[in-house]
Scaffold this motif. Structure first.
Motif, PDB file in Angstrom:
ATOM      1  N   ARG A 157       0.607  -1.202   0.132  1.00 52.37           N
ATOM      2  CA  ARG A 157      -0.166  -0.317  -0.251  1.00 52.37           C
ATOM      3  C   ARG A 157       1.027   1.452  -0.254  1.00 52.37           C
ATOM      4  NH1 ARG A 157      -2.236   1.119   6.077  1.00 52.37           N
ATOM      5  NH2 ARG A 157      -0.902   0.315   6.906  1.00 52.37           N
ATOM      6  N   LEU A 158      -0.162   2.215  -0.177  1.00 49.85           N
ATOM      7  CA  LEU A 158       1.091   3.546  -0.284  1.00 49.85           C
ATOM      8  C   LEU A 158       1.973   3.754   0.895  1.00 49.85           C
ATOM      9  CD1 LEU A 158      -1.523   6.002  -1.801  1.00 49.85           C
ATOM     10  CD2 LEU A 158       0.812   5.695  -2.895  1.00 49.85           C
ATOM     11  N   PRO A 159       3.039   4.770   1.333  1.00 47.10           N
ATOM     12  CA  PRO A 159       3.347   5.104   1.786  1.00 47.10           C
ATOM     13  C   PRO A 159       3.542   5.403   2.763  1.00 47.10           C
ATOM     14  CG  PRO A 159       4.971   5.783  -0.227  1.00 47.10           C
ATOM     15  CD  PRO A 159       3.407   5.036  -0.589  1.00 47.10           C
ATOM     16  N   ALA A 160       3.326   5.470   4.406  1.00 51.44           N
ATOM     17  CA  ALA A 160       3.239   6.644   5.204  1.00 51.44           C
ATOM     18  C   ALA A 160       4.272   7.480   5.417  1.00 51.44           C
ATOM     19  CB  ALA A 160       2.644   5.909   6.740  1.00 51.44           C
ATOM     20  N   ALA A 161       4.990   7.718   4.922  1.00 54.62           N
ATOM     21  CA  ALA A 161       6.004   9.130   4.302  1.00 54.62           C
ATOM     22  C   ALA A 161       6.991   8.539   3.250  1.00 54.62           C
ATOM     23  CB  ALA A 161       6.396   9.614   5.707  1.00 54.62           C
ATOM     24  N   LEU A 162       7.023   9.717   3.228  1.00 57.27           N
ATOM     25  CA  LEU A 162       9.095   9.127   2.313  1.00 57.27           C
ATOM     26  C   LEU A 162      10.140  10.379   2.902  1.00 57.27           C
ATOM     27  CD1 LEU A 162       7.228   8.788   0.025  1.00 57.27           C
ATOM     28  CD2 LEU A 162       8.181  10.396  -1.843  1.00 57.27           C
ATOM     29  N   PHE A 163      11.065   9.475   2.444  1.00 59.41           N
ATOM     30  CA  PHE A 163      12.571   9.490   2.954  1.00 59.41           C
ATOM     31  C   PHE A 163      13.095  10.760   2.066  1.00 59.41           C
ATOM     32  CE2 PHE A 163      16.176  10.790   4.183  1.00 59.41           C
ATOM     33  CZ  PHE A 163      16.266  11.711   6.062  1.00 59.41           C
ATOM     34  N   ILE A 164      13.578  11.763   1.456  1.00 57.12           N
ATOM     35  CA  ILE A 164      14.323  12.217   0.659  1.00 57.12           C
ATOM     36  C   ILE A 164      15.836  12.806   0.425  1.00 57.12           C
ATOM     37  CG2 ILE A 164      14.128  13.009  -1.905  1.00 57.12           C
ATOM     38  CD1 ILE A 164      10.921  13.551  -1.884  1.00 57.12           C
ATOM     39  N   VAL A 165      16.919  12.479   0.060  1.00 58.95           N
ATOM     40  CA  VAL A 165      18.053  12.555  -0.626  1.00 58.95           C
ATOM     41  C   VAL A 165      18.179  13.875  -1.864  1.00 58.95           C
ATOM     42  CG1 VAL A 165      20.298  12.566  -0.060  1.00 58.95           C
ATOM     43  CG2 VAL A 165      18.770  11.263   0.742  1.00 58.95           C
ATOM     44  N   ASP A 166      18.257  15.339  -1.558  1.00 55.96           N
ATOM     45  CA  ASP A 166      17.672  15.928  -2.591  1.00 55.96           C
ATOM     46  C   ASP A 166      17.107  16.391  -2.908  1.00 55.96           C
ATOM     47  OD1 ASP A 166      18.386  17.862  -4.018  1.00 55.96           O
ATOM     48  OD2 ASP A 166      20.437  17.017  -5.066  1.00 55.96           O
ATOM     49  N   ILE A 167      16.047  16.836  -2.747  1.00 52.30           N
ATOM     50  CA  ILE A 167      14.437  17.289  -2.787  1.00 52.30           C
ATOM     51  C   ILE A 167      14.765  17.856  -4.150  1.00 52.30           C
ATOM     52  CG2 ILE A 167      13.084  17.710  -0.851  1.00 52.30           C
ATOM     53  CD1 ILE A 167      13.196  20.636  -0.994  1.00 52.30           C
ATOM     54  N   LYS A 168      15.362  18.465  -5.137  1.00 57.39           N
ATOM     55  CA  LYS A 168      16.192  19.510  -6.132  1.00 57.39           C
ATOM     56  C   LYS A 168      15.791  18.141  -7.058  1.00 57.39           C
ATOM     57  CE  LYS A 168      18.032  22.762  -7.356  1.00 57.39           C
ATOM     58  NZ  LYS A 168      17.264  24.718  -7.646  1.00 57.39           N
ATOM     59  N   ALA A 186      13.166  15.001   4.217  1.00 63.35           N
ATOM     60  CA  ALA A 186      14.494  15.287   3.097  1.00 63.35           C
ATOM     61  C   ALA A 186      15.340  15.754   4.479  1.00 63.35           C
ATOM     62  CB  ALA A 186      13.364  15.930   2.053  1.00 63.35           C
ATOM     63  N   MET A 187      16.657  15.660   3.565  1.00 58.73           N
ATOM     64  CA  MET A 187      17.539  15.865   3.734  1.00 58.73           C
ATOM     65  C   MET A 187      17.644  17.750   2.696  1.00 58.73           C
ATOM     66  SD  MET A 187      20.819  12.708   3.551  1.00 58.73           S
ATOM     67  CE  MET A 187      22.239  14.295   4.018  1.00 58.73           C
ATOM     68  N   VAL A 188      17.966  18.537   3.329  1.00 57.96           N
ATOM     69  CA  VAL A 188      17.993  19.730   2.552  1.00 57.96           C
ATOM     70  C   VAL A 188      18.675  20.639   2.231  1.00 57.96           C
ATOM     71  CG1 VAL A 188      16.092  21.803   1.734  1.00 57.96           C
ATOM     72  CG2 VAL A 188      15.045  19.932   2.568  1.00 57.96           C
ATOM     73  N   ASP A 189      19.539  20.924   1.280  1.00 56.57           N
ATOM     74  CA  ASP A 189      20.472  21.276   1.333  1.00 56.57           C
ATOM     75  C   ASP A 189      20.315  23.101   0.820  1.00 56.57           C
ATOM     76  OD1 ASP A 189      23.663  21.944   1.324  1.00 56.57           O
ATOM     77  OD2 ASP A 189      24.230  20.151  -0.380  1.00 56.57           O
ATOM     78  N   THR A 190      21.076  23.674   0.968  1.00 60.83           N
ATOM     79  CA  THR A 190      20.989  25.387   0.607  1.00 60.83           C
ATOM     80  C   THR A 190      20.284  25.922  -0.571  1.00 60.83           C
ATOM     81  OG1 THR A 190      23.740  25.922   0.370  1.00 60.83           O
ATOM     82  CG2 THR A 190      22.985  25.598   2.833  1.00 60.83           C
ATOM     83  N   ASN A 191      20.777  25.009  -1.021  1.00 62.56           N
ATOM     84  CA  ASN A 191      19.734  25.642  -2.924  1.00 62.56           C
ATOM     85  C   ASN A 191      18.404  25.276  -2.819  1.00 62.56           C
ATOM     86  OD1 ASN A 191      20.773  22.652  -2.414  1.00 62.56           O
ATOM     87  ND2 ASN A 191      20.697  22.396  -5.312  1.00 62.56           N
ATOM     88  N   SER A 192      18.509  24.662  -1.881  1.00 62.36           N
ATOM     89  CA  SER A 192      16.708  23.866  -2.634  1.00 62.36           C
ATOM     90  C   SER A 192      15.618  25.189  -1.239  1.00 62.36           C
ATOM     91  CB  SER A 192      17.085  22.541  -1.517  1.00 62.36           C
ATOM     92  OG  SER A 192      17.363  21.617  -2.588  1.00 62.36           O
TER      93      SER A 192
END
Length: 249
Positions: A157-168, A186-192
């Motif tokens: 089934r659909l996940p309860a959450a997403l964990f993302i490295v680099d949202i760009k 998510a891990m969010v860098d200074t360019n995102s």
């Protein structure tokens, strides 16, 4: 409570190195400590606090028996994410993000079922009744499905959450999760843009050491949640035996 995050460890892993100042996203200003040699330095005290906040939420999700889908298709993150997510039995996407992965989940499940059907053919001998050319085609299809979807085969089934490295880099995954109101960690860098994310972890999302450190901490929290779930199940009393007619009287 999830383990306390040590700023010193984050510093040693280079989590504080952001992008060049000219590439910054102004919405990351609250998480930036200073500028050094044309590069933004992330405030690791804020990173530590954000990891702890994310960990509490991730621990609750895993303790409830739901899944967190990890997403990272960039070269320096792929192997780390695959290893860490698999260690806590969570699904992950490290190859190309299949369009409609979340918004058209039914189709994705059909593709996974196709993979299972091929495996069944191989077990029951049907596969060997095919011509050599057909077997080759089926094998190629199975390999392609495994590469793209093998790591989410158990996600029913659909996940309860997403964990993302680099949202760009993973903007399609971000958009799909937003559309379905699935929380994004998510891990969010200074360019995102941190406004895209529910649980922001301001961090260097390019260096493998930084990715490894953050992933170790978040999957550690997930492991704690899974352990809590297991101990709760173990502590449940056995179902009482049905009362006999004599005891009822």
């Amino acid at each position: 409570m999830a383990n306390k995050v040590e700023v010193k460890e984050l510093l040693e892993a280079g989590v504080h190195f952001g992008h060049m100042t000219r590439k910054w996203n102004p919405n990351m200003a609250p998480y930036i400590y200073m500028e050094r040699n044309g590069i933004h330095i992330i405030n690791l005290y804020k990173t530590a606090a954000k990891i702890e906040e994310a960990n509490e939420a991730l621990k609750k999700i895993s303790a409830s028996g739901r899944k967190v889908l990890f997403v990272a298709t960039k070269k320096q993150a792929k192997d780390i994410v695959a290893e860490k997510a698999a260690a806590v039995n969570m699904p992950y996407i490290t190859e190309r993000w299949p369009g409609g992965m979340l918004t058209n989940f039914v189709t994705i499940r059909k593709a996974i079922k196709k993979m299972t059907a091929i495996d069944k053919m191989k077990k029951d001998g049907t596969f060997m009744t095919l011509s050599k050319k057909e077997r080759l085609q089926v094998d190629r299809l199975r390999a392609k499905l495994e590469k793209n979807l093998g790591s989410i085969a158990d996600m029913t089934r659909l996940p309860a959450a997403l964990f993302i490295v680099d949202i760009k880099a993973e903007h399609i995954a971000v958009k799909e999760a937003q559309k379905l109101n699935i929380p994004i960690f998510a891990m969010v860098d200074t360019n995102s843009d941190p406004r895209e994310v529910d649980f922001v972890i301001p961090a260097n999302d390019d260096a493998s050491k930084s990715i490894d450190k953050v992933l170790s901490l978040v999957t550690g929290a997930i492991a704690e949640g899974l352990a809590d779930r297991k101990s709760e199940k173990d502590d449940l009393p056995a179902a009482p035996a049905k009362e006999t007619a004599e005891t009822q009287e």
